[in-house]
Design a protein around this motif. Structure first.
Motif, short mmCIF file in Angstrom:
data_model
loop_
_atom_site.label_atom_id
_atom_site.label_comp_id
_atom_site.label_asym_id
_atom_site.label_seq_id
_atom_site.Cartn_x
_atom_site.Cartn_y
_atom_site.Cartn_z
N GLY A 148 0.80 -1.21 -0.05
CA GLY A 148 -0.04 -0.04 0.16
C GLY A 148 0.80 1.09 0.04
O GLY A 148 1.75 1.42 -0.62
N PRO A 149 0.41 2.32 0.78
CA PRO A 149 1.31 3.49 0.77
C PRO A 149 2.63 3.32 1.29
O PRO A 149 3.31 4.30 1.07
N MET A 150 2.98 2.48 2.07
CA MET A 150 4.31 2.25 2.29
C MET A 150 5.24 1.66 1.35
O MET A 150 6.74 2.11 1.27
N ALA A 151 4.62 0.89 0.34
CA ALA A 151 5.73 0.62 -0.71
C ALA A 151 6.36 1.72 -1.36
O ALA A 151 7.56 1.44 -1.63
N PRO A 152 5.90 2.77 -1.92
CA PRO A 152 6.65 3.76 -2.62
C PRO A 152 7.57 4.50 -1.64
O PRO A 152 8.49 5.01 -2.02
N VAL A 153 7.12 4.69 -0.26
CA VAL A 153 7.90 5.29 0.80
C VAL A 153 9.29 4.60 0.73
O VAL A 153 10.41 5.35 0.78
N VAL A 154 9.24 3.00 0.65
CA VAL A 154 10.65 2.59 0.46
C VAL A 154 11.14 2.50 -0.59
O VAL A 154 12.56 3.08 -0.85
N HIS A 155 10.59 2.11 -1.62
CA HIS A 155 11.09 2.02 -3.02
C HIS A 155 11.43 3.21 -3.99
O HIS A 155 12.42 3.19 -4.72
N ASP A 156 10.69 4.16 -3.63
CA ASP A 156 10.81 5.51 -4.53
C ASP A 156 11.35 6.52 -3.62
O ASP A 156 11.60 7.71 -4.02
N GLY A 157 11.32 6.25 -2.37
CA GLY A 157 11.79 7.44 -1.36
C GLY A 157 12.93 7.05 -0.80
O GLY A 157 14.08 7.66 -1.06
N LEU A 158 12.96 6.25 0.58
CA LEU A 158 14.01 6.15 1.19
C LEU A 158 15.19 5.53 0.35
O LEU A 158 16.19 5.52 0.86
#
Length: 430
Positions: free
Chosen positions: A267-277
Motif C-alpha cells: 500500500g502507501p508504504m511501498a513507494p515510501v521504501v522503493h521510491d523514497g527512502l
C-alpha cells in the motif's frame, strides 16, 4: 445591559481583527525562473535525494501522469484533495516562485499568492528541515524537473472547509511549527534519524493518529493511524506485532521493503521504501532505524528464539479442510508461497507474524488479498497475485477469519461488511 452588549461586540471585533492579522499573508512577487547554472551540481544532487525522501513525486504525480505535475487524488475524511503542480511551469506550476516563496510554503503552508495550503501538505514536518536542505529541494525542482502545463483539479472539500483563509485557524489550533531540536542525550546517529523522520520523511504524518479535525495527536506520536484506506501500524512499543521490532528489523525493512520477522511494505508504504527512502544513503537509513528502534523500546532479544515464532510456525498446521472453508482457500491460494520452517525465508512471509492479522482493523490484510503485491512493492521483483476478481466477499471473509484465528487473535467484528467496504473504497494507486 447595553454596556455589556457593547463589550461583547468590541471583544468579537478585536478577536476577528486579530485573527485577520494572523491569517493574512502578503503575496510574494513572481520571478523569472532561475537559470539551471545558478545552482551547483552538488546542491542539485542533494535536492534530488531530499525530494525523493520527501515523496514529492509520489504525492504530486497522478497515476500515469507527468512527474510532479500534480492532480494525485488524496481521499480524506473531509473529501478528495488533489495535489498541486510543482513543476517549474510558470502558468500552472511553481516556475515563477522565488526561493523565498518556496521556503515560506515549506515552513508555513502558505502559497506564493498568500493563500493557505491545505494541511494535506505536511509543512509542519518540512518546517523542521534546515534552510540549506529546503533550498536544495528548490534547486533540484527548478533545474531538473521538466515543466508541465497542467491545471490543478478543484478539490472536493465541502464548504466551509474549503475556505483557505480559515485554514489559519486550523494552524493556530493544531499545527506544530517548532523547529527541529537535537536531543543532547542521544547519539549523533539518533539525532540524524530523528531529523530525517520528523522532517523530510514526515513519518508521523501517516503513523500518528489524528483528532476529528485532522490534527496530529502528538502525545500518541507514531502509535498508528488510518491512511489512504490502509492502517499505518504503530512504530512504538505499542505495536501489535508478535515479534518486537529491533533496529536491524527496521533497517532491513526500510532498505529492502521486507523483514522476514514482520512482513513486506504494501500500500502507501511501498513507494515510501522503493521510491523514497531508497534514495538515501545506507548511513541515513541506519540512522532512521536507530531512531525508531529507540521509539520501539530498543529490543535486543533474538526473534529466532522467541516462543512467538514457534507458535507462528505451528499455526501453519491446517485443520480438516473438509469442514473449514477459510483453511481450504488458504491451502489452495496462499500456502505454497507463504509456508515456512522455523528458519524463515525472505520472500515467503509467514502470515501469522505480519501485523496485518494482528491489527484491530483488517484493512491491510483485505487490501493485500484484493490487490496483491506488484513487482515494485514489498520485496522488489517478488509478486503476489491479486484475488479481487477471483474471490468473492464471502471467500475473502472466510480466508481472513481463518488467518486471524490461526494467528491466535479474536475474530474481527462485522468482517464481511468490512470486506465489502474495502472492496468499494478507492484503490491506492501508486
Amino acid at each position: 445591559m447595553k454596556r455589556g452588549l457593547y463589550s461583547v461586540v468590541i471583544a468579537v471585533v478585536v478577536v476577528l481583527v486579530g485573527f485577520g492579522i494572523y491569517a493574512w499573508h502578503p503575496s510574494i512577487a513572481p520571478v523569472t525562473p532561475p537559470a539551471k547554472d545558478q545552482f551547483s551540481a552538488d546542491i542539485i544532487a542533494k535536492g534530488k535525494v531530499l525530494a525523493a525522501a520527501g515523496y514529492c513525486s509520489t504525492c504530486h504525480t497522478a497515476p500515469g501522469g507527468k512527474p510532479f505535475a500534480g492532480n494525485y487524488a488524496m481521499h480524506s475524511d473531509f473529501g478528495t484533495i488533489y495535489s498541486s503542480n510543482i513543476t517549474p511551469d510558470q502558468a500552472t506550476g511553481i516556475g515563477n516562485w522565488s526561493e523565498e516563496a518556496f521556503i515560506r510554503a515549506m515552513r508555513t503552508g502558505v502559497s506564493r499568492d498568500g493563500s493557505h495550503l491545505l494541511p494535506a501538505f505536511p509543512f509542519e514536518h518540512f518546517n523542521k528541515m534546515t534552510d540549506d536542505d529546503i533550498k536544495a529541494v528548490y534547486a533540484y525542482i527548478m533545474s531538473s524537473v521538466a515543466p508541465v502545463q497542467q491545471t490543478k483539479q478543484e478539490n472536493g472539500i465541502p464548504f466551509p472547509l474549503n475556505i483557505r483563509f480559515l485554514q489559519a485557524g486550523w494552524k493556530l489550533l493544531f499545527a506544530d511549527t517548532s523547529d527541529f531540536k537535537a536531543d543532547s542525550n542521544k547519539s549523533a546517529e539518533w539525532n540524524r534519524g530523528a531529523y530525517l523522520a520528523e522532517g523530510i520523511a514526515h513519518c508521523g504524518a501517516c503513523h500518528t493518529p489524528r483528532n476529528e479535525l485532522g490534527g496530529e495527536l502528538r502525545d500518541q506520536m507514531y502509535s498508528g493511524a488510518a491512511i489512504d484506506g490502509w492502517i499505518a501500524p504503530s512504530l512504538t512499543a505499542s505495536s501489535t506485532a508478535p515479534l518486537k521490532w529491533r533496529e536491524q528489523d527496521f533497517f532491513e525493512y526500510l532498505s529492502t521493503g521486507n523483514s522476514p520477522f514482520h512482513g513486506s511494505a504494501g500500500g502507501p508504504m511501498a513507494p515510501v521504501v522503493h521510491d523514497g527512502l531508497s534514495a538515501l544513503s545506507t548511513q541515513d537509513i541506519q540512522a532512521i532505524a536507530t531512531y525508531f528502534a529507540d521509539k520501539a523500546g530498543n529490543v535486543s532479544e533474538d526473534p529466532a528464539q522467541s516462543p512467538a515464532l514457534t507458535k507462528a510456525v505451528a499455526a501453519q498446521q491446517l485443520p480438516d479442510l473438509r469442514t473449514h472453508q477459510g483453511a481450504r482457500l488458504y491451502a489452495a491460494s496462499c500456502q505454497s508461497c507463504h509456508y515456512s520452517q522455523q528458519k524463515l525465508v525472505k520472500g515467503r512471509p509467514l502470515l501469522a507474524l505480519g501485523s496485518a492479522v494482528h491489527l484491530d482493523d483488517p484493512a491491510n490484510l483485505i487490501n493485500v488479498i484484493l490487490d496483491g503485491f506488484r513487482a515494485d512493492q514489498g520485496i522488489k521483483g517478488v509478486v503476489m497475485p491479486a484475488f479481487r476478481d477471483a474471490l468473492s466477499d464471502e471467500d475473502i471473509t472466510a480466508l481472513a477469519a481463518y488467518l486471524r484465528q490461526a494467528a491466535g487473535e479474536q475474530p474481527w467484528p462485522n468482517l464481511e461488511q468490512r470486506v465489502g467496504e474495502i472492496r468499494r473504497q478507492p484503490r491506492f494507486e501508486h
